[in-house]
Every structure is written in C-alpha cells, then in structure tokens.
Motif scaffolding. Structure first.
Motif, PDB file in Angstrom:
ATOM      1  N   UNK A  88     -57.352 -65.337 -45.133  1.00 30.07           N
ATOM      2  CA  UNK A  88     -56.071 -65.065 -44.469  1.00 30.07           C
ATOM      3  C   UNK A  88     -55.742 -66.331 -43.681  1.00 30.07           C
ATOM      4  N   UNK A 113     -50.022 -63.254 -46.089  1.00 31.09           N
ATOM      5  CA  UNK A 113     -51.422 -62.949 -45.789  1.00 31.09           C
ATOM      6  C   UNK A 113     -52.278 -62.826 -47.049  1.00 31.09           C
ATOM      7  N   UNK A 114     -53.570 -62.997 -46.866  1.00 28.19           N
ATOM      8  CA  UNK A 114     -54.512 -62.847 -47.976  1.00 28.19           C
ATOM      9  C   UNK A 114     -55.719 -62.067 -47.494  1.00 28.19           C
ATOM     10  N   UNK A 115     -56.540 -61.608 -48.422  1.00 26.80           N
ATOM     11  CA  UNK A 115     -57.760 -60.889 -48.044  1.00 26.80           C
ATOM     12  C   UNK A 115     -58.660 -61.837 -47.270  1.00 26.80           C
TER      13      UNK A 115
ATOM     14  N   UNK B  11     -50.242 -55.885 -47.427  1.00 26.79           N
ATOM     15  CA  UNK B  11     -49.306 -55.416 -46.417  1.00 26.79           C
ATOM     16  C   UNK B  11     -47.895 -55.309 -46.981  1.00 26.79           C
ATOM     17  N   UNK B  15     -45.738 -56.441 -53.681  1.00 26.43           N
ATOM     18  CA  UNK B  15     -46.136 -57.815 -53.988  1.00 26.43           C
ATOM     19  C   UNK B  15     -47.327 -58.284 -53.163  1.00 26.43           C
ATOM     20  N   UNK B  16     -47.853 -57.409 -52.309  1.00 25.67           N
ATOM     21  CA  UNK B  16     -49.028 -57.759 -51.500  1.00 25.67           C
ATOM     22  C   UNK B  16     -50.322 -57.694 -52.299  1.00 25.67           C
ATOM     23  N   UNK B  17     -50.284 -57.048 -53.467  1.00 20.89           N
ATOM     24  CA  UNK B  17     -51.492 -56.912 -54.277  1.00 20.89           C
ATOM     25  C   UNK B  17     -51.866 -58.273 -54.877  1.00 20.89           C
ATOM     26  N   UNK B  88     -56.802 -53.520 -46.901  1.00 20.66           N
ATOM     27  CA  UNK B  88     -58.093 -53.777 -47.539  1.00 20.66           C
ATOM     28  C   UNK B  88     -58.738 -52.406 -47.746  1.00 20.66           C
ATOM     29  N   UNK B 114     -57.832 -56.753 -50.277  1.00 17.13           N
ATOM     30  CA  UNK B 114     -56.422 -57.058 -50.027  1.00 17.13           C
ATOM     31  C   UNK B 114     -56.253 -57.489 -48.586  1.00 17.13           C
ATOM     32  N   UNK B 115     -55.104 -58.060 -48.257  1.00 13.06           N
ATOM     33  CA  UNK B 115     -54.833 -58.470 -46.880  1.00 13.06           C
ATOM     34  C   UNK B 115     -54.820 -57.229 -45.995  1.00 13.06           C
ATOM     35  N   UNK B 116     -55.421 -57.350 -44.819  1.00 10.49           N
ATOM     36  CA  UNK B 116     -55.532 -56.226 -43.895  1.00 10.49           C
ATOM     37  C   UNK B 116     -54.822 -56.541 -42.589  1.00 10.49           C
ATOM     38  N   UNK B 120     -54.582 -59.968 -40.257  1.00  9.30           N
ATOM     39  CA  UNK B 120     -53.186 -60.397 -40.133  1.00  9.30           C
ATOM     40  C   UNK B 120     -52.748 -60.391 -38.669  1.00  9.30           C
ATOM     41  N   UNK B 211     -45.970 -56.611 -39.959  1.00 14.36           N
ATOM     42  CA  UNK B 211     -46.826 -57.719 -40.410  1.00 14.36           C
ATOM     43  C   UNK B 211     -46.783 -57.810 -41.927  1.00 14.36           C
ATOM     44  N   UNK B 212     -46.590 -59.008 -42.436  1.00 12.99           N
ATOM     45  CA  UNK B 212     -46.574 -59.196 -43.888  1.00 12.99           C
ATOM     46  C   UNK B 212     -45.183 -59.158 -44.481  1.00 12.99           C
TER      47      UNK B 212
END
Lengths: 268, 268
Positions: A88, A113-115, B11, B15-17, B88, B114-116, B120, B211-212
């Motif tokens: 992230x 953001x990223x994992x 998030x 498209x967050x995947x 995540x 995944x982004x958490x 974030x 966020x995101x």
C-alpha cells in the motif's frame, strides 16, 4: 497541470496491482516504480511492462531519499505520472514525504491503494486485527550493538494482552533479507539480557513467508521449533501472539497454521 | 477435490480487485460475494458481473453467521469456488471461521489479498504505521448504554504516545453507517464521564471519508471543528493522533489533511 498518482502494487508479483491501478498506469504519460521498500519476489519488470503496455522507470533509494524524488516531481509538474510502490503506497514514510513535496509544488496527488503486509499478515496469522498492539521492524544488528526496541515492543504488547506484528529488515541493495530464524535469534539474545519472558524458546510465534504468493507458508509453533522450520525463501514476517487467545484464534492457529494442539489451552 | 479462494475486493468499487483476484474469479466454477462487513459505495453488482464474465451469488450475514456459510462450503467440496470479500479477506473474524470450517472438511483454501482500510487509513492520515496502537470499532449505542472500550483504547494509546485507528459501525441491513460526527459525539460523552482528557473538543483528530474513492476526503482538525465539517457520504473512519508528532507527521497533517498550522507545535 500535472499529477502524481501513487499506485500500490500489492504483494508478491505484478498481478497484485488492482484493476484501478492498472488503468491509471495505462492512461499516464510516465510510469516510475521502486522495488526497495519491500521485496516482491514474483515480480518481473518485463511482464509488468507488458501488462501496462509501457516502459517502467525504476528509481533507487538514492533518487528518492537523497535526491528527494526530483526526477519524478519534474515530470509530474506538467504530465500525468504514476508511481508504482510495493504494498500500500503510503505505508513507507519516504513516500509520504514525496507526496508532501509534490503538493508543495502544486502537483495534485492521488492514491490507489494496494494489499499491504500489514493487513495480510494479520489475516494470515488467524489472529484478530483489533488485538494487535503497535508493530515494529527487527533490523539487522550493527557492529555497535543490537537495537532493543523490537524486544521491548513485544514485551509491552504482551503485558497488555496484545499481539505483535514484526516486520523483518530488508536491504535490497545488499541482497540481504532477514529470515524468521535470524529475527528469532536476535530476540532471544535480547531475552537473555532483559529477562522479561517476552521471547523465550517456549514462546508461541507465527512465521509467515511470501505472503500473497501461491506458495505462501504460515507456521505457528514454539520459538524453539520455528528455529528449525524451513520457511523457504524470503520475505518473512513474524507475529508474536498475546499469552491468551480467543477460541477462534486458537482454532485458526491449529487448523490454518499447523500449531500444536496444546495452543488451545491458551484460549479463553 | 474442490477449493475455496478468498479474494479481497479492496476499497470503494469493483476496480479495487487485483489482477490476480480477477483471474481466480474468471477461472472458478462459482463466485460468491458478501457486502455487509464493509461498505463499498462505488460498487455495482452488474458491472462486477460484467468484469468477471459470470454470475455473482451474494450471501447475507445470516448465511455466513447463522448457517456457517453452508451454501459456499457445499459447492467448494467438489468445485473451485471464489468468495469475494470487501477489503482484505481475512480481517473479518467471520471469514477466518469460514476458512477453518472449509479446511476441517478437507477443502483446500487460498487467499488473494486486497487493499484494506487498515493500511489505507494509516497511509491517508500521513501518520507512521509503527506508531499505531491497537485499533477499535465504535459501535452504535444500544438502549442499555454506551460501550466504553473505544474511549479507553484511545486513552490507553495516548498514554503510550501512540495513534489510534477507529473503525465506525456499519449495519448494511438497516442502512445505518456511523459518521465521523456521530462517533465524535459518542466519544465526547464518554470523555464527560471518564475525564481522562483522551477526546476533548480541543483534541486533534483525523476524519477519513470514502478511502479508495476518487473523491476521498481526509481532514485533520480539532474535534470541535470536525463536528461541523462536511465529510460527505459514508464510509467514514477516524484517527486520533498521539499528543506528540514526528515532524514529517505534522507536516503531512498540515499539507495533506488540511490541519491548522499550530499542529506543527506538536512535532518533536
């Protein structure tokens, strides 16, 4: 008017980037990336460039920390620049600093953001995120001596019935990546000196290797057993659970991380 | 032999995947998803299904918590099943529980992170991740009274010179999403009762909305000012910084989160 978009690449390889991050990179004028704040062992620059359909300019620690990211900022003053960062993107202080510099120069910034290893390690350990105290990095020992903070943080968190997430030092330039065993040995030395019973041979610990990879390994056991466990290649991360566990946590350590059945006695 | 792959959606929207998560979903026999542990305001089920090229079966809290995820497990016994989760995937305890149940039934499980909001929010606040103490959720008050833990966690972290990340309650079924203001009012009530000077009208706080998202908002100011600040639609998150700040943290709060210049006096 230019802009600078920080895009998290997630963990392990180029496929960790989000669909949104991919789109940002595809529609940008320049793509920069750094690979020194985390180790993404599965990543190939060639595959990444093919995925994005454009060249990726790799910047070093020196460019970011000594030269304040000047090459990135210069481009971002007039063009759309994407900066790819492992995990992230704002977890590393050096990137927060770059973002401040950009905004001070009138460059608009955005974040994709990223994992991150922060949430990944919590989840993989099977321990509950709201029971983690502050986290800490275990650095390589310097000739001058051993840095005591990691030991003290584990001890403090345990005294408050909290888990501790320990990041392990990586020095990409020197190709040195601390293993779980090296970190455990450093902490055992500090135990010998400080005797707070925070990290003994009998303490329970969780080692995580290559979070995010298909061949990720998560193993919970006594420190003594983990010293002889083969985690495979880095990056490694360590978690020290609190002395008391929630029953779902104990169950997760046994079923998902191969902890010995006796761990269930730590459950409330 | 079936398998169950937990895929974090990150998030805000579909498209967050990650690219990796997308591939797993495309190559699976069944895709399930839940949308009650976090609020992904930008997500459209229709767009998600189009992206994956297949139907997404949405499961409720009841299916996961009362029926132990039985419909998912039954499919995963023989087929490849992907379970899409906001953020995540293993941050919510209920999904750790599902993973344990799967492994106990001999179903192989894997995780695509995944982004958490955990990392974030830390990054967006501009505060350093290793200075965060334990995090906490502020729940809606029940007729019986107000839950005091969130206040106590902020007080405890401040006494140890640490920041606090506060998640705010969401009840998707009732369409109730706690706002930053509601959470601040709950904490001010607890301050009146407990008088530990943890959350006063003069305390510095950081509110984060969406966020995101492209229109994410991050605003740092006194609690008094934030009570009148328009964060827009949920989800919201709050951060209470420690009383002392690192100078980069103070700079970030001022430049990136619009904090008043006086915050720099909190810097070391």
């Amino acid at each position: 008017m230019g802009e600078l978009v920080f895009v998290g690449m997630g963990l392990y390889d180029e496929k960790g980037v989000s669909f949104c991050g991919l789109e940002e990179a595809k529609t940008s004028d320049f793509v920069f990336a750094e690979f020194y704040t985390s180790l993404m062992t599965g990543l190939s620059l060639e595959r990444l460039e093919r995925m994005l359909g454009k060249e990726v300019l790799v910047v070093s620690r020196k460019t970011l920390e000594d030269d304040n990211g000047e090459p990135i900022l210069q481009k971002a003053e007039k063009l759309k620049v994407v900066f790819l960062v492992p995990g992230d993107p704002l977890i590393a202080t050096t990137h927060v600093d770059l973002r401040i510099r950009a905004e001070k120069r009138g460059i608009k910034t955005r974040i994709v953001h990223g994992a991150s290893i922060v949430s990944a390690a919590m989840g993989l350990s099977g321990l509950q995120n709201y029971r983690f105290g502050r986290s800490v990095t275990v650095p390589f020992s310097e000739p001058g001596g051993v840095y005591e903070t990691p030991y003290n943080v584990v001890a403090e968190n345990k005294s408050r019935d909290l888990h501790t997430l320990c990041f392990l030092d990586i020095r990409v330039e020197e190709e040195r990546f601390m293993t779980a065993q090296e970190a455990l040995r450093i902490l055992l030395l500090l135990e010998e000196k400080n005797k707070m019973h925070a990290v003994t041979l009998d303490s329970l610990a969780v080692g995580i290797a290559r979070a995010g990879a298909e061949n990720a390994v998560v193993k919970a056991d006594s420190v003594k057993s983990l010293l002889n466990y083969n985690f495979g290649s880095p990056p490694h991360t360590l978690v020290f659970p609190a002395e008391r566990l929630h029953f779902v946590e104990a169950d997760a350590l046994v079923k998902l991380a191969g902890a010995p059945e006796r761990v269930k006695k730590m459950a409330r």
